[in-house]
Each structure stands twice: as C-alpha cells, then as structure tokens.
Scaffold this active site. Structure first.
Site, short mmCIF file in Angstrom:
data_model
loop_
_atom_site.label_atom_id
_atom_site.label_comp_id
_atom_site.label_asym_id
_atom_site.label_seq_id
_atom_site.Cartn_x
_atom_site.Cartn_y
_atom_site.Cartn_z
N CYS A 164 0.88 -1.26 -0.17
CA CYS A 164 0.12 -0.07 -0.11
C CYS A 164 0.80 1.12 0.13
O CYS A 164 1.59 1.77 1.16
CB CYS A 164 -1.18 -0.17 1.15
SG CYS A 164 -1.86 1.39 1.19
N CYS A 208 -0.51 4.20 2.02
CA CYS A 208 0.06 3.70 3.61
C CYS A 208 1.22 4.12 3.88
O CYS A 208 1.68 4.93 5.00
CB CYS A 208 -0.51 2.48 4.05
SG CYS A 208 -2.03 1.68 3.30
N ASP A 209 1.97 3.56 3.03
CA ASP A 209 3.59 3.72 3.58
C ASP A 209 4.73 4.40 2.64
O ASP A 209 5.84 4.58 2.99
CB ASP A 209 3.91 2.29 3.42
CG ASP A 209 3.32 1.18 4.45
OD1 ASP A 209 2.88 1.72 5.53
OD2 ASP A 209 3.14 0.22 4.08
#
Ligand code: NDP
Length: 323
Positions: free
Chosen positions: A137, A140-141
């Site tokens: 992701c 997200c990261d």
C-alpha cells in the site's frame, strides 16, 4: 454449540466492523461482532500508521485495532472469536449464519465487513521483509520512503496509481511489469509515461526480495520473462500492487458482486440488494481502501441498520394496531 440472537450481526473486525459496532452499540442494538480469522483485519499486519486522524504521532496498526476493539466492547458490543462459514439470506430477516465453531447466529440485520486481502507474489523474502521495505500500500507507506528508491510491481490501475503517487515522495520510481503492455487505463498510462521520475521495466518477474546487512530490503532479484536473463534492482522500498481479493466467497450467488467479487451496494450507501443486509469497508470498495474510509462506511452501515430496524418495528406496530 450455542445460538446467539442479536439485532445486528457484524461479520468482520477491521475498522469498518469495529466502527459499525461502536455506532450500533451506542444505539442500544447490542451488536455482535464475529471477528473472523484475522481479528483486527489488514491493519494488524501493518506497522506504522500515520494517516488515521486523531493521532499526531505515528501509531502501530495492531495497537490502533486493539483500541477500536476495546472501544466497541466498552460501549456494549459482544465480540465472538468465530468465523462465519455459511449464511442464509434467502428467507429475509431474521438472517441466519453458522460459525465454524458450530454456533448459530440469528440477526435482524447484517453488516458485512469481511474486507479484502492484498494479493502477494509468494516470492522468497516478500513476507519476511514486510514492514522492512516491502508493502502492498503506497498510500499507507509511501511517505516512509521520502527521497529513496522505490519500485512498484504490477501493471493494472493500482500499480500505475501507486507509482504516480510515489513520485510525490521519490524521484526514483521503477514500475516492474511481467509483460510488455499495461492493463491500466490509457489515461493513467499516459500520465505514467509522461512522468520523468518513473522508469518502466518491461517483461520482468520478481524472483525474490533480498535483505541487506541491516535486515532491510536491499534489492530485488529479477528474471526477464522473455529471455530468462537474470538481473537485480537495488531499491529501498517495493510495493506489490497485483490486485486485491475481497473476502466474499460466503456471499457468492447470494448478493450481487462486480466481476472482481466486490459486493455491490446502492451508490453512496452501504445497502446491498437485500433489505437489512449492509456492506462496508474494503469488501465493497476497490478504489479507496483506507482505514478511515472503511471506518466511515461502517458508521454509515450501522446508522442505516438502525433506521431499517426502526422502520420494521414501526411497520409491525402499525400492523398490530390495525388488527
Ligand atoms: P488488476 O487485476 O487490474 O491488475 C493486477 C496487475 O498485476 C496486472 O497487471 C497483472 O499482470 C499483475 N499481476 C497479477 N498477478 C501477478 C503476478 N503473480 N506476478 C506479477 N504480476 C502480476 O488489479 P488492480 O488492483 O490494479 O485493480 C483491481 C480493480 O480495481 C480493477 O478493476 C481496476 O480497474 C480497479 N481500480 C480502479 C481504480 C480507479 O478507477 N482509479 C484504481 C485502482 C483500481 P497482467 O496484466 O499480466 O495480468
């Protein structure tokens, strides 16, 4: 073996399920959450979470989910560690579901929050380096790879969108695809090819994810899918973007789904085709897939569930009064 009766049965325990439970419990619906195989959902396998509102500093995914679980329980949710193995939606409300434990669940309404799982390549090093350079992701990261070299693996819309997103953080983004053409929409492809920060490696398969001495991802071992030639690519982060699989096996033939298996709902609502059955979170969303969007949908499902139950109770009262 027991029979559990509830006004609202919530299947799944990610941000959607726990948020639905918090709202339902506070509406005195005494909800039951059947937690499933991975209590807490996908966030329990991520580490740092920096984009869930309410926390200035980075929090850990498992901690965040434990807080949500505990909040849901605190306001009156019953958590049951079981996995639903079959559901009967045909006869309408009350719906019946059977757990792996042999327990039966009878519910006036149902909220499906079974989520989705990122697909993984299954290559050596991929799991071991999760959170140490390997992720599924970018939203997200990606932020953790500011100014670093990153790669995205895949050739669909998600892979291209993730590669484009990563250029906000990195000037060195490589898209690795196993064929010589992308399946992503043309407009996304145009943006990808026009972006000088992105290099595309065609016809390459990732054979393994290799760690450096510090235990973090150091390079990818690649194989040319046409010539068989081996090569390596040094990267700090690798994002596997080869699709997601929604957990909807239980509902095949029972609820409408799209061609990828995501549950279809009335646009802008969590309502499925069956009155009293709602779907929230990644099980119905292949576009946003964020903890915060799933939580929002869980809230919507609980509110719509509450309205559904109130309308039903009202209808029963009117019918009784008319007799
Ligand atoms: P897709 O299934 O569309 O694409 C998966 C990609 O991964 C393909 O390019 C496929 O390669 C590749 N792949 C699959 N398995 C492997 C493997 N084992 N090794 C290497 N590569 C592999 O998934 P997406 O997540 O991209 O999209 C899912 C759905 O969500 C689609 O319908 C998409 O359109 C939609 N979506 C829409 C968005 C939007 O509208 N903005 C954003 C994101 C997704 P190959 O091409 O060779 O099969």
């Amino acid at each position: 073996m027991a029979t559990h009766t509830t006004k609202m049965l919530i299947i799944g325990s990610g941000p959607a399920g726990y948020s639905a439970a918090i709202y339902a419990a506070r509406a005195m619906l005494e909800p039951i959450v059947v937690q499933g195989l991975q209590p807490g959902g996908q966030l329990t396998i991520t580490t740092d979470v920096e984009n869930y509102p309410g926390f200035r500093d980075v929090v850990q995914g498992p901690w965040l989910m434990e807080e949500m679980r505990s909040q849901a329980e605190h306001v009156g949710t019953r958590m049951i560690w079981d996995t639903i193995v079959s559901v009967d939606l045909e006869s309408g409300s009350p719906f019946r579901a059977l757990g792996d434990s042999g327990d039966e669940y009878i519910a006036d309404c149902l909220v499906i929050c079974t989520g989705a799982q990122a697909k993984w390549l299954g290559a050596p090093g991929e799991m071991a380096l999760g959170g140490k350079g390997v992720s599924a992701c970018a939203t997200c990261d990606g932020f953790f790879y500011r100014g670093k070299r990153v790669a995205v693996i895949g050739g669909g819309n998600t892979a291209v969108e993730e590669a484009l997103y990563l250029t906000n953080h990195s000037d060195n983004v490589t898209l690795i695809h196993r064929r010589d053409s992308l399946r992503a929409e043309k407009i996304l492809q145009e943006r990808l090819f026009a972006n000088p920060k992105i290099t595309v490696l065609w016809n390459k398969g990732v054979g393994s994810f290799e760690a450096g001495e510090n235990g973090m991802l150091h390079h990818l071992a690649l194989t040319d899918t046409v010539t068989g030639e081996a090569s390596t690519l040094e990267v700090d982060g690798a994002f596997v973007a080869i699709g997601h699989a929604p957990a909807t096996e239980l509902f095949k033939g029972k609820l409408p789904m799209d061609e990828s298996g995501y549950l279809l709902t009335e646009p802008g609502t969590p309502k499925t085709a069956i009155p009293g059955v709602f779907a929230a979170g990644d099980v119905t969303d292949h576009v946003y897939r964020q903890a915060v969007t799933a939580a929002g949908m869980g809230c919507m499902a609980a509110l719509d569930g509450e309205r559904y139950l109130a309308a039903r109770a009202h209808a029963v009262q009117e019918a009784e009064a008319a007799e």
